[in-house]
Design a protein around this motif. Structure first.
Motif, mmCIF file in Angstrom:
data_model
loop_
_atom_site.group_PDB
_atom_site.id
_atom_site.type_symbol
_atom_site.label_atom_id
_atom_site.label_comp_id
_atom_site.label_asym_id
_atom_site.label_seq_id
_atom_site.Cartn_x
_atom_site.Cartn_y
_atom_site.Cartn_z
ATOM 1 N N VAL A 190 119.318 -3.556 47.841
ATOM 2 C CA VAL A 190 118.124 -3.904 47.983
ATOM 3 C C VAL A 190 118.019 -4.888 48.258
ATOM 4 O O VAL A 190 116.992 -5.210 48.687
ATOM 5 C CB VAL A 190 117.414 -2.344 47.487
ATOM 6 C CG1 VAL A 190 115.627 -2.402 47.809
ATOM 7 C CG2 VAL A 190 117.592 -1.254 47.631
ATOM 8 N N CYS A 197 120.891 -1.282 43.521
ATOM 9 C CA CYS A 197 119.694 -2.193 43.618
ATOM 10 C C CYS A 197 120.362 -3.498 44.236
ATOM 11 O O CYS A 197 119.489 -3.700 44.574
ATOM 12 C CB CYS A 197 119.752 -2.949 42.060
ATOM 13 S SG CYS A 197 117.927 -4.081 42.131
ATOM 14 N N LEU A 201 109.985 -2.082 46.868
ATOM 15 C CA LEU A 201 110.840 -1.239 46.937
ATOM 16 C C LEU A 201 111.646 -1.865 45.960
ATOM 17 O O LEU A 201 112.466 -2.018 44.996
ATOM 18 C CB LEU A 201 111.669 -1.388 48.338
ATOM 19 C CG LEU A 201 110.911 -0.947 49.119
ATOM 20 C CD1 LEU A 201 111.909 -1.146 50.714
ATOM 21 C CD2 LEU A 201 110.671 0.345 48.753
ATOM 22 N N GLN A 202 112.157 -3.559 46.419
ATOM 23 C CA GLN A 202 112.948 -4.704 45.673
ATOM 24 C C GLN A 202 112.375 -4.551 43.793
ATOM 25 O O GLN A 202 113.309 -4.511 42.675
ATOM 26 C CB GLN A 202 112.973 -5.659 45.507
ATOM 27 C CG GLN A 202 114.222 -6.800 45.196
ATOM 28 C CD GLN A 202 114.253 -7.707 44.148
ATOM 29 O OE1 GLN A 202 113.013 -7.949 43.792
ATOM 30 N NE2 GLN A 202 114.726 -6.756 43.192
ATOM 31 N N THR A 238 114.120 1.579 56.649
ATOM 32 C CA THR A 238 113.568 1.290 55.107
ATOM 33 C C THR A 238 113.522 -0.352 54.957
ATOM 34 O O THR A 238 114.805 -0.699 55.159
ATOM 35 C CB THR A 238 114.660 1.938 54.397
ATOM 36 O OG1 THR A 238 114.380 3.744 54.436
ATOM 37 C CG2 THR A 238 113.642 1.614 52.267
ATOM 38 N N VAL A 239 113.337 -1.572 54.354
ATOM 39 C CA VAL A 239 113.562 -2.674 53.583
ATOM 40 C C VAL A 239 113.472 -3.766 55.148
ATOM 41 O O VAL A 239 113.841 -4.852 55.467
ATOM 42 C CB VAL A 239 115.030 -3.004 53.150
ATOM 43 C CG1 VAL A 239 114.726 -4.369 52.344
ATOM 44 C CG2 VAL A 239 115.092 -1.627 52.224
ATOM 45 N N VAL A 271 113.203 4.721 48.527
ATOM 46 C CA VAL A 271 114.502 3.718 48.081
ATOM 47 C C VAL A 271 114.262 3.907 46.681
ATOM 48 O O VAL A 271 115.631 4.024 45.637
ATOM 49 C CB VAL A 271 114.071 2.171 47.749
ATOM 50 C CG1 VAL A 271 114.570 1.208 47.125
ATOM 51 C CG2 VAL A 271 113.727 1.825 49.581
ATOM 52 N N ALA A 293 113.141 -0.996 42.405
ATOM 53 C CA ALA A 293 115.048 -0.995 42.699
ATOM 54 C C ALA A 293 114.617 -1.642 41.001
ATOM 55 O O ALA A 293 116.001 -1.399 40.008
ATOM 56 C CB ALA A 293 115.450 -1.828 43.647
ATOM 57 N N MET A 317 119.844 3.215 53.971
ATOM 58 C CA MET A 317 120.744 2.284 52.717
ATOM 59 C C MET A 317 121.769 2.059 52.833
ATOM 60 O O MET A 317 122.530 1.100 52.293
ATOM 61 C CB MET A 317 119.502 2.535 51.567
ATOM 62 C CG MET A 317 118.270 2.198 51.243
ATOM 63 S SD MET A 317 117.764 0.784 52.067
ATOM 64 C CE MET A 317 118.406 -0.357 50.656
#
Lengths: 561, 561
Positions: B510, B507, B475-476, B269-270, B181, B479, B346
């Motif tokens: 995300v 971002c 992750l956030q 991811t996420v 990410v 970002a 993503m």
């Protein structure tokens, strides 16, 4: 004045005002006059407090006694006559110093200021008086059954009197000798000119039984109330006692019950007198204790009124009816002067003419003995299990359900933390579920009040009744041995056949009385255990139904989400 | 060939074939190739047995490695590529050695002869992977939560590639870096010419959410069956897996689920990928274990099919539909060569045009984070309480009721010992009451199968889902930090506004993805916990009703006496 004493039994303290004493431990007693059966003193570890007077022997030094040097005499509640056992009087027992002194009216009140709460732990069951069955080994090594000393029947007929050539039992503490039954069997108790009392034994379908009382009645015990006297210095609990055939209440204290109980022990050889609920030095004004004592006095009273012999006792009638203070004292004196006690009580029994082979009676008694031992074991086992269940209800069960409740509450609290997604209906349902399980935990903790306590009360009554039987059975064994001995002497020409026949006849009386008592025990046991089991099951059903109802109400909260 | 290794985590053995290892303890591994994630070896106390490969690092000596001298490399299941972490490859992850080797088809079967019973003790809950909430302190010091090492997402984009001036995270093990990410946000992942996949995020009433799958379906897992191959040498359990939209079953083994699970971790991811039920080295053919694994696979599958993104994954479709062996291998290869994994995944996300203030998103995520932590704590608490309740049901509760039953039986046996007075009806009623309570004890022991086990299964699923969130939230956070950094650099004239805008835009992607995932979690949580609570209450009601019925039947026996 403080005196030295020795513990003859081990006693484990159950309240903080009591101290533990070890068998053979040396003790100091601060005041030789016991109060309510308790001495205040110090043990060898320097702990000071209360212990039961009947668990210790006062050590007499030369200067205190001219009978024996440094003798040890059982202390008990004998008070002013502490050399009683070291010089057995020739005088009939009814002329002895009465057990209770009217003037000393305050022996139940001495620790009124006590605020010690009664230990709710039912697992420490009282041991049984005069109990010679082998006790079942407790599964829990931490539970100590208290062993109580023998209840002394104080009416030993002098064994020094020579009246027969048949050998006497040298163990003057055996129930056979103590109760006077040996003297009765040997014909040492003279028939009296006029005997007002008479109790009849008749043949029933399964053997001898007491003839039912011509006027059966029941008696309620209600409304234990705290009373004071001497301007509030003395406090005691008074019970309203209402016999059904009189319909007018009398008010009695525990000490009155205790007086009556001791009269019963004194008089009724061959009868299993129900034990009174345990005495307790401290916490006697705590609500739980008062409740428990009331419940157990009710059971005691039920057994008394159900018994064809005990229920007709004049002293009992006095206890149930007398409302006048002056009459009360006169009646007490009269009961204490009753001549038809112990050995003489045997003279009041009317037996049927039916022949019973003594050998058959012997076998009958042996069967009962085996039954009573097994019943005693299983009553002990059930007492132990039920006590443990009470502990689990108050502890483990409650805790588990409350923890589950807390965990649900915690989930619902988490769900409230992200407001846009907080799902209010679900949260409040989960939170309600949490409270429900907390409630169920409380219900578990409350439940013993409705079922297990009642079961334990009844088991305690039966422990007492069963504990009496070894001594009672011993009476018949002793009598039977005398018959055999006299027959042998007769065969050897050392005794007249008439005398031997007399012994055999009186032994029959003992046998009939014991069988009647066994029969009465069975009859009550059947009624009592049926009631006990039914009551337990009914309360259990009601309990689980309440749990179901709580859960159903809770479940409904999810259905409308 | 045996090699030296060092424990990097403490592991407590749960089966007799496993051995415990201490953090930092030196170990000997008999065979460097782990089997089903387990090494066979010896600890420093000379105990020999199994321990998880991922808990140890193999110690490389000079002769074994030319990259680092005496380096320590995480072992895990990496097998042939044990220097993976010591030289991060520049090549895209999809070109790496696949996690599973098709030829090695037997890694699930190696201990077929094992007969060790699975420990029924639920209290040893699995710790959570990558779990950085503070664990609640267990009330019971004897309960050890197993701490698991981080599940490595193997698709780290090389951090050596220079593409932006914004600083890179130096911790290459942080999820932000590992997941790719960081690379995505910094614009290092080139948009591809043609992207077949597309997952849409739309604005719902309470924020962004995944667009529902155009073809929702469910999937049953049934009938775990023991299968053999190689003439009975290899044994395994096969499950019948039937997706509702196909209607045709496929047969899958745990290793197939595990393959799929690792593909999901690799790609998504996420997204909080549900953890598979725990592996277990021994006792895998015990009935209880098979039942438990089946129940937990069903929950896992329900979560998979409910997820709008996961349920549409091509590899999942392959898993659910493929019945041909050759096609199966081709499909596996295809899934393993999927380019749209990690950072590239993503690129497949379509976000709405609505403006969201990044600061608001940040607060939204912080709220969720606090919620998730509290939920994790309370799920742990409930797991602990429920596990303890299972133990009580199997132990204490059963024992108490059985003891009560025994004591009643014992009373009834005593009553039979004096035949003329033996009251047969009462005896058999009491004896029946004894059996009833023994039954109730057994019912308590059986009950967890109907309620608590299901609760624990669901809690275990949620422990896994919650354990993923710290990494996902990270992750956030990462970002957002990059956005602030790029804005500062832009303000200082060190970066083009375009580049900074690109970072901000990515971002947002995300942030939207994370919010959609949070929203999906809440939606499932509400359904799952409602179901869980209702099912629990229904079973509890049924249980206590059965108890009531048993007791009522028993009570009736007394009424006709």
């Amino acid at each position: 004045m403080s005196v030295k004493a020795k513990a003859i039994y081990t006693f484990l303290s159950e309240n903080k005002e009591e101290i533990s004493i070890q068998e053979n431990e040396e003790l100091v007693i601060f005041d030789e006059n016991s109060v309510d059966g308790w001495f205040q003193g110090e043990n060898s570890r320097g702990e000071r407090g209360l212990f039961p007077a009947s668990y210790v022997e006062i050590i007499r030094t030369r200067s205190n006694s001219n009978v024996t040097d440094c003798s040890i005499s059982p202390a008990g509640s004998l008070g002013k006559d502490s050399s009683y056992f070291s010089s057995i009087p020739i005088t009939p027992p009814n002329l002895q110093q009465p057990y209770y002194d009217d003037e000393d009216d305050d022996w139940d009140d001495w620790d009124d200021r006590s605020t010690v709460v009664e230990d709710a732990d039912y697992s420490r069951s009282p041991g049984a008086n005069g109990h010679d069955y082998q006790s079942p080994v407790s599964n829990n090594p931490n539970v100590h059954y208290r062993t109580k000393p023998h209840m002394e029947r104080q009416d030993s007929i002098s064994s020094s009197r020579k009246g027969s050539m048949v050998g006497r039992n040298l163990n003057r503490f055996s129930s056979f000798v103590r109760s006077g039954v040996e003297a009765f069997v040997l014909g040492d108790v003279p028939m009296m000119a006029k005997i007002a009392e008479s109790y009849t034994i008749e043949m029933g379908t399964v053997g001898p039984q007491w003839k039912v009382s011509p006027q059966p009645f029941t008696c309620s015990i209600e409304d234990p109330t705290k009373q004071t006297k001497f301007k509030g210095i003395k406090t005691y609990i008074s019970y309203r006692v209402t016999p059904s055939h009189i319909g007018r209440p009398v008010y009695r204290r525990y000490k009155h019950f205790d007086w009556l109980y001791n009269r019963l022990l004194h008089k009724f050889t061959v009868i299993s007198v129900p034990h009174l609920p345990e005495k307790q030095a401290t916490g006697r004004f705590e609500e739980d204790f008062i409740e428990k004592r009331k419940r157990r006095l009710i059971l005691w009273m039920n057994h008394m009124t159900s018994h064809p012999v005990l229920s007709q006792y004049e002293g009992f009638e006095h206890f149930l009816m007398c409302t006048d203070d002056k009459q009360w004292k006169l009646g007490k004196r009269r009961a204490e002067k009753d001549e038809m006690v112990g050995a003489h009580f045997m003279l009041t029994l009317q037996i049927p003419n039916e022949h019973q082979d003594l050998q058959d009676v012997e076998e009958r008694v042996d069967t009962f003995k085996a039954f009573a031992k097994k019943m005693d074991d299983s009553v002990m086992q059930l007492t132990h299990v039920a006590s443990e269940l009470v502990r689990k209800h108050l502890g483990g069960f409650r805790k588990e359900f409350q923890r589950l409740g807390n965990a649900f509450q915690s989930i619902s609290q988490a769900f409230m933390l992200d407001p846009p997604h907080s799902s209010e209906g679900l949260n409040s349902a989960i939170s309600h579920t949490g409270r429900t399980y907390e409630n169920i935990g409380e219900m578990f903790a409350e439940q013993p009040k409705y079922d297990l306590f009642q079961m334990l009360d009844k088991l305690s009554l039966y422990q007492g009744l069963l504990a009496n039987f070894p001594d009672i059975i011993h009476l018949q064994k002793g009598a039977f041995a005398k018959v055999k001995e006299s027959q042998r002497m007769c065969d050897e020409g050392k005794m007249d056949q008439d005398e031997a026949d007399g012994i055999r006849k009186r032994c029959r009386t003992v046998g009939f009385a014991l069988q009647a008592e066994m029969s009465h025990f069975h009859q009550r046991r059947e009624v009592d255990f049926k009631d006990m089991m039914q009551a337990y099951l009914r309360e259990q059903i009601a309990f689980y139904q309440r749990v179901v109802q709580q859960l159903e109400r809770t479940l409904r909260m999810y259905e409308c989400l």
